[in-house]
Enzyme design. Structure first.
Site, PDB file in Angstrom:
ATOM      1  N   LYS A  50       0.781  -1.225  -0.043  1.00 21.26           N
ATOM      2  CA  LYS A  50      -0.051  -0.047  -0.145  1.00 21.26           C
ATOM      3  C   LYS A  50       0.805   1.195   0.092  1.00 21.26           C
ATOM      4  O   LYS A  50       0.684   2.266  -0.785  1.00 21.26           O
ATOM      5  CB  LYS A  50      -0.813  -0.046   1.175  1.00 21.26           C
ATOM      6  CG  LYS A  50      -1.894   1.017   1.220  1.00 21.26           C
ATOM      7  CD  LYS A  50      -2.732   1.428   2.718  1.00 21.26           C
ATOM      8  CE  LYS A  50      -3.859   0.300   2.740  1.00 21.26           C
ATOM      9  NZ  LYS A  50      -4.736   0.570   3.860  1.00 21.26           N
ATOM     10  N   PHE A  93     -16.118  11.571  12.305  1.00 19.33           N
ATOM     11  CA  PHE A  93     -17.256  11.395  11.786  1.00 19.33           C
ATOM     12  C   PHE A  93     -17.488  11.269  10.355  1.00 19.33           C
ATOM     13  O   PHE A  93     -18.717  11.459   9.808  1.00 19.33           O
ATOM     14  CB  PHE A  93     -18.227  12.350  12.507  1.00 19.33           C
ATOM     15  CG  PHE A  93     -18.181  12.102  14.139  1.00 19.33           C
ATOM     16  CD1 PHE A  93     -18.834  11.380  14.809  1.00 19.33           C
ATOM     17  CD2 PHE A  93     -17.396  13.295  14.627  1.00 19.33           C
ATOM     18  CE1 PHE A  93     -18.963  11.250  16.207  1.00 19.33           C
ATOM     19  CE2 PHE A  93     -17.289  13.156  16.225  1.00 19.33           C
ATOM     20  CZ  PHE A  93     -18.069  12.091  16.892  1.00 19.33           C
ATOM     21  N   ARG A 146     -18.198  10.376   6.516  1.00 13.24           N
ATOM     22  CA  ARG A 146     -18.656   9.301   5.766  1.00 13.24           C
ATOM     23  C   ARG A 146     -17.800   9.075   4.420  1.00 13.24           C
ATOM     24  O   ARG A 146     -17.547   9.941   3.815  1.00 13.24           O
ATOM     25  CB  ARG A 146     -20.182   9.783   5.124  1.00 13.24           C
ATOM     26  CG  ARG A 146     -21.115  10.226   6.367  1.00 13.24           C
ATOM     27  CD  ARG A 146     -22.355  11.120   5.858  1.00 13.24           C
ATOM     28  NE  ARG A 146     -21.641  12.276   5.489  1.00 13.24           N
ATOM     29  CZ  ARG A 146     -22.432  13.203   4.811  1.00 13.24           C
ATOM     30  NH1 ARG A 146     -23.777  12.996   4.382  1.00 13.24           N
ATOM     31  NH2 ARG A 146     -21.802  14.537   4.400  1.00 13.24           N
ATOM     32  N   CYS A 165     -18.502   0.279   8.996  1.00 17.38           N
ATOM     33  CA  CYS A 165     -18.555   1.052  10.490  1.00 17.38           C
ATOM     34  C   CYS A 165     -19.753   0.730  11.052  1.00 17.38           C
ATOM     35  O   CYS A 165     -19.680   0.192  12.371  1.00 17.38           O
ATOM     36  CB  CYS A 165     -18.658   2.510  10.114  1.00 17.38           C
ATOM     37  SG  CYS A 165     -17.166   3.136   9.247  1.00 17.38           S
ATOM     38  N   ARG A 186     -17.564  -3.902   1.846  1.00 17.22           N
ATOM     39  CA  ARG A 186     -17.520  -4.543   3.045  1.00 17.22           C
ATOM     40  C   ARG A 186     -18.930  -4.571   3.528  1.00 17.22           C
ATOM     41  O   ARG A 186     -19.608  -3.250   3.642  1.00 17.22           O
ATOM     42  CB  ARG A 186     -16.401  -3.858   4.050  1.00 17.22           C
ATOM     43  CG  ARG A 186     -15.065  -4.322   3.541  1.00 17.22           C
ATOM     44  CD  ARG A 186     -13.983  -3.572   4.476  1.00 17.22           C
ATOM     45  NE  ARG A 186     -14.198  -2.151   4.488  1.00 17.22           N
ATOM     46  CZ  ARG A 186     -13.494  -1.199   4.899  1.00 17.22           C
ATOM     47  NH1 ARG A 186     -12.471  -1.880   5.857  1.00 17.22           N
ATOM     48  NH2 ARG A 186     -13.545   0.118   4.783  1.00 17.22           N
ATOM     49  N   GLY A 188     -25.173  -0.995   5.743  1.00 17.85           N
ATOM     50  CA  GLY A 188     -23.690  -1.788   5.533  1.00 17.85           C
ATOM     51  C   GLY A 188     -22.645  -1.076   5.760  1.00 17.85           C
ATOM     52  O   GLY A 188     -22.626  -0.046   6.388  1.00 17.85           O
ATOM     53  N   PHE A 195     -31.275  10.298   7.383  1.00 13.74           N
ATOM     54  CA  PHE A 195     -31.524   8.545   7.736  1.00 13.74           C
ATOM     55  C   PHE A 195     -32.695   8.169   7.943  1.00 13.74           C
ATOM     56  O   PHE A 195     -32.661   7.237   8.807  1.00 13.74           O
ATOM     57  CB  PHE A 195     -30.448   8.535   8.999  1.00 13.74           C
ATOM     58  CG  PHE A 195     -29.054   8.570   8.679  1.00 13.74           C
ATOM     59  CD1 PHE A 195     -28.337   9.584   8.234  1.00 13.74           C
ATOM     60  CD2 PHE A 195     -28.207   7.236   8.780  1.00 13.74           C
ATOM     61  CE1 PHE A 195     -26.931   9.710   7.930  1.00 13.74           C
ATOM     62  CE2 PHE A 195     -26.973   7.288   8.341  1.00 13.74           C
ATOM     63  CZ  PHE A 195     -26.298   8.183   7.780  1.00 13.74           C
TER      64      PHE A 195
END
Ligand code: UGA
Length: 448
Positions: A52, A169, A171, A277, A344, A274, A266
């Site tokens: 990486k 926090f 996204r 987190c 994920r 999904g 939300f």
């Protein structure tokens, strides 16, 4: 402010003349490192994945995040951002260290804190001058005190340090915007000097700052993610009632969300949450609550509703197509949400697997995550398409699992000509049922 009373590190902070070390080049780590360098600080980003780091040095990013590549390239060129696997030297050079290593779930739901402990030990052994050590990874409450204990245990001399918690926090997909425009900055500290360093570090970002103790700061992060997940499961439960009662969940959400105390964010019913987190953090919060003596039954139910939502869509498709064996199903969207290639804990994994188990033939297309999905599904038989139109050709059903912007613009009349049977299963309630039906399609939504 009396500058003469400041420590050497505090003076460096004010002059932006100090080094930040970000340990961990995952989503949060790499975005934070890049954004701190964009603010003008000198940042070393360390990761033990040498491949990486090799790629990052060549300005190749390990994941897709809109806008991140240009910030990384610009700051590598400026000399503000460097990548390395040399952890010990990086710790020695740094004034402020952000720990942003992974905290994956163990089989019992608890967070695996092995990487945090390893990093804490390495910091202790390389503590050559005062350092502020900040946890940015999402960790269970009381991790900060464990990190502190570990550093006291392994440090070789009495070099001073502070521990702080500064949860992130941001996204995925909107990470750069979120870094520079957060709703709040949360700082958990034990000493004024740590508070002062962190406040000055974020001085150019306009946001309310919540200063609290470390345990409270750690809890703010777990409680925030769990509350958002609860909102999603709540509206998904309401979507079931809407299906049973003949009501429309989108309008219920609108009517609820306009109440400022509830808020409209939300409340999109669909396949549920999904990603890396929410599922992991919810498990960890349930686990740590139990360990502390509280059985968090509400969150267990939130998780159950979320898990069931995926099967609900498959059952609805089955109801329409009767037998799924040999039916051709087009999947549009594989990533857990739009604007990311992250697969994920994506609902698509369970849904595609269930459809394949029932004998359906799958043709899938995602604007970003086709290659990630190939790795996830391994040798399961899936055909990957280059665009939405080639995906739906000769299909009995088109199933939308991620609400990518490009899907909003598809031409339904073209779809209808290409498909075997005009059925759309809209797992994200993206489309207006009446409009889709007016173009000759059968429509499956969730609560609409
Ligand atoms: C989430 C939080 O929103 C961030 O604040 C936090 O920093 C991050 O987790 C983290 O802990 O690192 P993220 O996982 O990137 O961010 O994604 P979100 O945009 O929050 O969406 C989470 C999931 O909820 C997605 O699967 C999304 O499809 C789903 N969702 C969201 C819904 O099903 N309905 C909604 O109304 C909103």
């Amino acid at each position: 402010m009396d500058l003469t009373k400041l420590t050497a590190v505090q003076r460096k902070v004010i002059n932006k003349n100090y080094k930040i070390c970000v340990i961990g080049a995952g989503h949060v780590g790499l975005v934070s490192a890049a954004c701190f360098s964009e603010l003008g600080y000198r940042v070393i980003c360390v990761d033990n994945d040498t491949n990486k780091i090799k790629s990052l040095k060549k300005k190749i990013l390990p994941f897709y995040e809109p806008g991140l590549d240009s910030i990384v390239i610009k700051n590598i060129n400026k000399g503000n951002l460097v990548f390395t696997s040399a952890l010990e030297q990086s710790i020695k050079k740094a004034d402020v260290i952000f720990i942003v290593v992974g905290t994956p779930s163990l089989a019992d739901g608890s967070a695996d804190l092995t990487s945090i402990e390893n990093v804490a030990r390495t910091i202790a052994r390389n503590l050559n001058s005062y350092k502020l050590i900040v946890e940015k990874s999402t960790v269970p409450v009381q991790t900060g005190s464990k990190v502190k204990e570990t550093i006291y245990r392994y440090r070789k001399n009495n070099t001073e340090f502070d521990i702080a918690s500064n949860p992130e926090f941001l996204r995925e997909g909107k990470a750069i915007y979120d870094f520079f425009h957060p709703d709040r900055i949360v700082i958990g500290v034990e000493h004024d000097r740590a508070e002062m360093i962190l406040k000055s570090l974020y001085a150019s970002i306009k946001a309310p700052i919540v200063v609290t103790d470390i345990n409270t700061s750690e809890l703010i992060k777990h409680a925030s993610n769990s509350f958002l997940a609860t909102k999603i499961s709540f509206i998904n439960a309401v979507a079931h009632i809407c299906d049973l009662a003949g009501a429309n969940v989108k309008e219920v959400a609108l009517g609820m969300g306009l109440d400022k105390r509830i808020g409209k964010e939300f409340l999109n019913a669909g396949l549920g949450y999904g990603g890396f987190c929410f599922p992991k953090d919810l498990e960890a919060f349930i686990y740590i609550s139990k360990k502390l003596g509280y059985d968090f039954k509400l969150l267990q139910e939130v998780k159950k509703i979320n898990d069931e939502q995926r099967r609900y869509l498959v059952d609805k498709i089955k109801e329409h197509l009767w037998v799924l064996k040999n039916k051709k199903i087009a999947i549009l969207g594989l990533s857990f949400k739009p604007d990311t290639d992250d697969m994920r804990f994506a609902p698509s994994i369970d849904i595609v697997s269930s459809l394949l188990d029932e004998g359906a033939c799958i043709k899938a297309y995602d604007p970003q995550s086709n290659s990630e999905a190939k790795k996830v599904f391994g040798n399961r038989k899936i055909e990957f398409a280059k665009n939405a139109y080639t995906a739906v050709k000769n299909c009995d059903c088109v199933c939308i699992l991620t609400e990518w912007e490009e899907f909003k613009k598809v031409d339904f009349s073209k779809f209808k000509k290409l498909m075997h049977y005009p059925l759309i299963a809209d797992g994200r309630n993206m489309f207006d049922k009446k409009q889709v039906e007016a173009s000759g399609f059968k429509y499956i939504g969730l609560g609409t």
